[in-house]
Scaffold this motif. Structure first.
Motif, PDB file in Angstrom:
ATOM      1  N   ARG A  27       0.722  -1.561   0.306  1.00  0.00           N
ATOM      2  CA  ARG A  27       0.284  -0.155   0.054  1.00  0.00           C
ATOM      3  C   ARG A  27       0.656   1.299   0.073  1.00  0.00           C
ATOM      4  N   ARG A  29       1.049   4.677   0.247  1.00  0.00           N
ATOM      5  CA  ARG A  29       0.407   5.870   0.898  1.00  0.00           C
ATOM      6  C   ARG A  29       0.648   7.748   0.361  1.00  0.00           C
ATOM      7  N   PRO A  30      -0.725   8.356   0.002  1.00  0.00           N
ATOM      8  CA  PRO A  30      -0.077   9.692  -0.204  1.00  0.00           C
ATOM      9  C   PRO A  30       1.403  10.601   0.364  1.00  0.00           C
ATOM     10  N   ALA A 116       8.163   1.407   7.135  1.00  0.00           N
ATOM     11  CA  ALA A 116       9.042   1.928   7.765  1.00  0.00           C
ATOM     12  C   ALA A 116       7.737   3.665   8.525  1.00  0.00           C
ATOM     13  N   THR A 117       8.747   3.638   9.099  1.00  0.00           N
ATOM     14  CA  THR A 117       8.052   4.604  10.273  1.00  0.00           C
ATOM     15  C   THR A 117       7.028   5.633   9.511  1.00  0.00           C
ATOM     16  N   GLY A 118       5.820   6.045   9.674  1.00  0.00           N
ATOM     17  CA  GLY A 118       5.395   6.857   8.542  1.00  0.00           C
ATOM     18  C   GLY A 118       4.641   6.371   8.027  1.00  0.00           C
ATOM     19  N   SER A 119       5.061   4.784   7.396  1.00  0.00           N
ATOM     20  CA  SER A 119       4.292   4.805   6.029  1.00  0.00           C
ATOM     21  C   SER A 119       2.449   4.007   5.776  1.00  0.00           C
ATOM     22  N   GLY A 120       2.026   4.620   7.233  1.00  0.00           N
ATOM     23  CA  GLY A 120       1.144   4.161   7.133  1.00  0.00           C
ATOM     24  C   GLY A 120       0.113   3.042   7.525  1.00  0.00           C
ATOM     25  N   LYS A 121       1.408   2.319   8.161  1.00  0.00           N
ATOM     26  CA  LYS A 121       0.385   0.803   9.065  1.00  0.00           C
ATOM     27  C   LYS A 121      -0.606   0.587  10.171  1.00  0.00           C
ATOM     28  N   THR A 122      -0.673   1.978  10.996  1.00  0.00           N
ATOM     29  CA  THR A 122      -1.501   2.549  12.089  1.00  0.00           C
ATOM     30  C   THR A 122      -2.979   2.810  10.865  1.00  0.00           C
ATOM     31  N   PHE A 123      -2.913   3.590  10.645  1.00  0.00           N
ATOM     32  CA  PHE A 123      -4.031   4.073   9.320  1.00  0.00           C
ATOM     33  C   PHE A 123      -4.398   3.221   8.185  1.00  0.00           C
ATOM     34  N   ASN A 224       7.190  10.819  12.681  1.00  0.00           N
ATOM     35  CA  ASN A 224       5.647  10.603  12.769  1.00  0.00           C
ATOM     36  C   ASN A 224       4.930  11.712  13.625  1.00  0.00           C
ATOM     37  N   SER A 227       3.756   8.107  16.536  1.00  0.00           N
ATOM     38  CA  SER A 227       4.605   7.178  15.925  1.00  0.00           C
ATOM     39  C   SER A 227       4.298   6.382  16.489  1.00  0.00           C
ATOM     40  N   SER A 228       3.707   4.807  16.920  1.00  0.00           N
ATOM     41  CA  SER A 228       3.198   3.698  17.818  1.00  0.00           C
ATOM     42  C   SER A 228       5.067   3.348  17.874  1.00  0.00           C
ATOM     43  N   GLY A 263       7.152   1.098  13.253  1.00  0.00           N
ATOM     44  CA  GLY A 263       7.910   1.189  11.866  1.00  0.00           C
ATOM     45  C   GLY A 263       9.302   0.759  12.500  1.00  0.00           C
TER      46      GLY A 263
HETATM   47  N1  LIG Z   1      -3.530   5.925   2.770  1.00  0.00           N
HETATM   48  C1  LIG Z   1      -2.844   6.932   3.681  1.00  0.00           C
HETATM   49  N2  LIG Z   1      -4.581   7.727   3.029  1.00  0.00           N
HETATM   50  C2  LIG Z   1      -3.810   9.213   3.647  1.00  0.00           C
HETATM   51  N3  LIG Z   1      -3.396   9.085   4.947  1.00  0.00           N
HETATM   52  C3  LIG Z   1      -2.407   8.647   5.286  1.00  0.00           C
HETATM   53  C4  LIG Z   1      -2.537   7.321   5.098  1.00  0.00           C
HETATM   54  N4  LIG Z   1      -1.409   6.397   4.918  1.00  0.00           N
HETATM   55  C5  LIG Z   1      -1.124   7.379   6.309  1.00  0.00           C
HETATM   56  N5  LIG Z   1      -1.679   8.348   6.316  1.00  0.00           N
HETATM   57  C6  LIG Z   1      -1.515   9.056   7.455  1.00  0.00           C
HETATM   58  O1  LIG Z   1      -0.199   9.429   7.626  1.00  0.00           O
HETATM   59  C7  LIG Z   1       0.150   9.405   9.126  1.00  0.00           C
HETATM   60  C8  LIG Z   1       1.170   8.684   8.926  1.00  0.00           C
HETATM   61  O2  LIG Z   1       0.802   7.237   9.334  1.00  0.00           O
HETATM   62  P1  LIG Z   1       0.571   6.196  10.523  1.00  0.00           P
HETATM   63  O3  LIG Z   1       0.638   6.723  11.878  1.00  0.00           O
HETATM   64  O4  LIG Z   1      -0.591   5.320  10.179  1.00  0.00           O
HETATM   65  O5  LIG Z   1       2.506   5.460  10.168  1.00  0.00           O
HETATM   66  P2  LIG Z   1       2.637   4.746  11.312  1.00  0.00           P
HETATM   67  O6  LIG Z   1       3.744   3.199   9.885  1.00  0.00           O
HETATM   68  O7  LIG Z   1       1.776   4.003  12.069  1.00  0.00           O
HETATM   69  O8  LIG Z   1       4.051   4.753  11.349  1.00  0.00           O
HETATM   70  P3  LIG Z   1       4.514   4.287  13.108  1.00  0.00           P
HETATM   71  O9  LIG Z   1       5.335   3.335  12.942  1.00  0.00           O
HETATM   72  O10 LIG Z   1       5.751   5.646  13.347  1.00  0.00           O
HETATM   73  O11 LIG Z   1       3.293   4.793  14.402  1.00  0.00           O
HETATM   74  C9  LIG Z   1      -1.270   9.605   9.567  1.00  0.00           C
HETATM   75  O12 LIG Z   1      -1.478  10.886   9.729  1.00  0.00           O
HETATM   76  C10 LIG Z   1      -2.092   8.869   8.466  1.00  0.00           C
HETATM   77  O13 LIG Z   1      -3.177   9.708   8.851  1.00  0.00           O
END
Ligand SMILES: Nc1ncnc2c1ncn2[C@@H]1O[C@H](COP(=O)(O)OP(=O)(O)OP(=O)(O)O)[C@@H](O)[C@H]1O
Length: 800
Positions: A27, A29-30, A116-123, A224, A227-228, A263
């Protein structure tokens, strides 16, 4: 496209049946606001929803050794690639929804996000209020399914834990207690002491999810805002009675796990210090182990290795995911990546790991317990009980009869001569034999594994040394940092293998203790034959172990030899290079000490321009004219030759214009100097064929039609190249050794640098021919012309 869809359908069917590889989806992310403000372009392109093309933003940097051999673009193919605009619903449908029915049918299922951190896993996993992620969607659907008649009476137990700094914490309680993992043959991996809450409605489980998410360790980092800092594992234990199974009632048990990993991060990117850095190191360590497990599993699958050694035990995360990666489980891995330029390295690494994970195969079986207490079985059960009852009654009657006969009549001697002790000796011997053999094979296996671990450590040590050398060579701070990071990673990997080695050594000690115990037990056996037999088996085992040790020593010796050979080879090339450099240096210094013009080797490929003398008039003089076989023009008379020759000789030279030509003024294409070569299309080879390219050998020309591969002359292309090379080398040596060439003129390719002129080529900057200044030469020419005019009129006047 159609083919892709069919393939995907087939794959999903296989996955549903439990016999397929892990489903791997990507996936993207934008870009966020911050990235959009700095990124010029996105590093990712998606083709057909299956292919991802990653473009290296810095592939152009020539000074970067690490990128020197890297391709500009790297392509990867996955089961699904979702772009920036893919809604949560579509991701859910393609990765999770189709597996939920299977969960209720008894298949263990895991969905986890990696990246990676901030790549959108939690999202992806949890989502937001407006765009809910996979966890709430899956839970909702699971409850919807369970409302159908078939899966009525399904019981759900929910647990939610996090692994933070290598400790397992329960997220459904505020109590700060570390939990332990237990491995059970029947139930697989379990967390002991974890709170499992029975849930009846979806709202209950969603509120538990909220509670857990609130308790989860999150912090703001540079990469992030939220960040989780832990790996979160939501597990739903499903137990359901399948009504479709006919008269026999089946109890289905399964585990549905949803994992949101922390991440992977680069210390350099996040600027983390103190506690954040420790967290980061632990997160990276467990992800590194996860990566190793993925790599080992994928290699084992590729090479068909049975019972491979997978380092699951090296981190809590991998211990918990053991079933999901290498066991009885249907597994989906969603890898999250960002298209930003600054995250290129992380994106590349994530894609490489995801690519490896594609090869992992799991074998998912239905976990079904057949309950034998159904009404249809009661009749049989009652009948068995009745029969037993009858038998017991008979036995009691017999005993009552016997009670009238005196006890002394019992054959005492029979009791003594019963074969029981003999049987027990045999059993004892058999048991001891199995234990001895088991211990030997355990020791052999451990020794082989120890050797493998040693090799792995050697490999990483070599890597570390290589990276350290690279680091020493580069001046670029950024590169140094990256290399340092790589060195750290390699060191961690090595440390992990070291840890495994220590564990295994400990285990070997235990095996040795067991060996001593067995020997003691054998000594206690009374029967000499049996004792000797067992001692023979012990001896055999020892020989086997010795044999393995010798084999390992041999392997070690061979490995050392190859390393030494490599080192010697490297040393040899180094010495050779140094000698060559010395020779060149001394030749150069020799030639620079010479008086007169500086000698410069001809530079193949440098097309030296014509040189303007005065008033914009241009001259060119051709060298070695006689040897140019295909140019039948007479050689040009050198100005230098004229000046050096006595007057009479000059006259004879000039009087025979067919033998020698004078340098001409370069005006039209008809009176260009002989160095001019017509376009290839109009040039003919020696065999009379038109040629496209020619190979200049300096002395005469041999032509080869390179584009068609035809040899135009009877000399092979390789030979021509060799000749050419030899010729160049000779010329180079001649110049370097200071031998004067024919005209004592410095030359560049086929042209001569006229006296007083500066060479224009950037390769020979500031080179000046310090021969006689042109003004003096002009004066001489003038004088010469006066003489010529007096003798021949205007016929042979020299032009300037
Ligand atoms: N597909 C998406 N569409 C819109 N926003 C997104 C998308 N994926 C991620 N984001 C946004 O990017 C930011 C970082 O995403 P997220 O917290 O999910 O990352 P993470 O991989 O869980 O990071 P970490 O490992 O540090 O927890 C958030 O603000 C989230 O809303």
């Amino acid at each position: 496209m159609h083919q892709f869809e069919n393939e995907t359908k087939k794959f999903l069917e296989e996955l549903k049946n439990g016999s397929s590889n892990i489903l791997v989806a990507i996936r993207v992310r934008p870009l966020n606001q911050k990235e959009r403000s700095v990124s010029e372009f996105e590093t990712i392109r998606i083709l057909d929803g299956k292919m991802i093309v990653l473009m290296d933003p810095e592939s152009e940097r020539e000074d970067d050794l690490l990128r020197k051999n890297r391709l500009k673009e790297t392509n990867f193919a996955f089961d699904f690639v979702f772009d920036q605009w893919t809604p949560q619903q579509k991701i859910y449908e393609n990765t999770t929804e189709f597996l939920l029915e299977g969960v209720l049918e008894g298949f263990n299922t895991t969905v986890f996000c990696y990246g990676a951190t901030g790549s959108g896993k939690t999202f992806t996993m949890i989502g937001t209020q407006q765009e809910t992620g996979l966890m709430p969607r899956a839970l909702q659907s699971l409850f919807n399914y369970s409302e159908s008649d078939r899966f009525k009476d399904t019981q759900f137990k929910v647990s939610y834990v996090e692994i933070y700094n290598e400790n397992i914490r329960d997220l459904l309680t505020s109590e700060d207690k570390n939990l332990e993992i237990r491995e059970d043959k029947n139930n697989g991996i379990q967390i002991s002491g974890v709170i499992e809450i029975d849930v009846k409605t979806v709202n209950e489980v969603l509120s538990l999810l909220k509670v857990g998410n609130r308790n989860r360790s999150k912090e703001a980092t540079d990469a992030n805002k939220e960040s989780s800092r832990s790996h979160a594992i939501l597990q739903i234990q499903v137990e359901c009675k399948d009504k479709a199974a006919g008269l026999q009632e089946q109890i289905i048990q399964s585990k549905f796990s949803l994992v949101d990993l922390a991440g992977s991060e680069r210390a350099a990117n996040t600027n983390n210090r103190g506690l954040r850095m420790v967290e980061g190191a632990n997160i990276n360590k467990s992800l590194l182990v996860l990566g190793n497990c993925i790599q080992s599993l994928s290699e084992a699958n590729e090479k068909g290795i049975k019972n491979p050694f997978i380092p699951f035990r090296n981190s809590k995360l991998t211990r918990l995911l053991k079933d999901s990666l290498g066991g009885n489980c249907r597994t989906v891995m969603i890898s999250n990546v960002t298209p930003s330029v600054s995250s290129f390295e992380e994106t590349y690494n994530t894609l490489v790991y995801a690519n490896r994970a594609k090869n992992i195969k799991t074998v998912a079986n239905r976990n079904v317990l057949v309950a034998q207490n159904h009404i249809s079985n009661y009749a049989l059960l009652i009948q068995n009980l009745r029969q037993e009852n009858e038998e017991l009654k008979l036995l009691i009657q017999q005993q009552q009869l016997n009670s009238f006969t005196p006890q002394t009549k019992l054959p005492i001697i029979n009791q003594k001569t019963t074969p029981v002790p003999q049987l027990s000796l045999k059993q004892q011997v058999n048991e001891l034999e199995t234990t001895i053999n088991q211990n030997v094979s355990d020791i052999v296996e451990a020794k082989n594994k120890l050797y493998d671990l040693e090799q792995q450590q050697n490999h990483y040590q070599q890597n570390i040394t290589f990276l350290q050398i690279q680091k020493g060579r580069t001046q670029d701070k950024f590169d140094q940092m990256k290399l340092l990071e790589k060195i750290d990673n390699a060191k961690t990997q090595k440390a992990i293998f070291k840890q495994c080695e220590d564990d295994l050594k400990q285990q070997l000690l235990e095996y040795d203790i067991r060996k001593v115990d067995i020997s003691k037990q054998v000594l206690q056996i009374q029967d000499t034959n049996q004792k000797n037999y067992l001692q023979g088996i012990i001896k055999q085992g020892e020989l086997k172990i010795e044999n393995v040790e010798l084999q390992i020593q041999e392997k070690r010796r061979r490995y050392q030899e190859t390393i030494q050979d490599d080192q010697v080879r490297q040393l040899r090339t180094q010495i050779h290079q140094q000698q060559q450099a010395k020779q060149i240096q001394s030749a150069k210094s020799k030639s620079s000490q010479q008086n007169g013009p500086k000698k410069v080797p001809s530079l193949p490929g440098v097309d030296s321009p014509y040189y303007s003398i005065t008033g914009g008039q241009t001259y060119a003089v051709q060298r070695h004219q006689k040897q140019k076989s295909h140019l039948k023009l007479p050689p040009v008379l050198q100005i230098g030759q004229l000046q050096k020759s006595p007057k009479t000789q000059n006259q004879s030279l000039i009087s025979n214009p067919l033998k020698y030509r004078m340098a001409q003024r370069y005006t039209t294409r008809f009176n260009r100097p002989p160095s001019y070569r017509p376009p290839s299309s109009s040039r003919k080879s020696a065999l009379g064929k038109y040629i496209n390219r020619s190979l200049d050998l300096g002395s005469g020309r041999e032509s080869v039609n390179k584009s068609s591969g035809d040899l135009q002359n009877s000399v092979s292309l390789r030979k021509l190249k060799k000749l050419h090379q030899n010729y160049q080398n000779q010329r180079f040596e001649r110049v370097m050794s200071g031998k004067k060439n024919q005209n004592s003129m410095p030359y560049f390719g086929s042209k001569i640098l006229l006296p007083g002129m500066v060479h224009k080529s950037p390769y020979v900057k500031n080179f000046q021919n310090n021969y006689e200044p042109i003004e003096i030469k002009k004066e001489r020419l003038k004088m010469l012309n006066i003489n010529l005019k007096a003798q021949y009129g205007d016929k042979f006047l020299l032009q300037n």
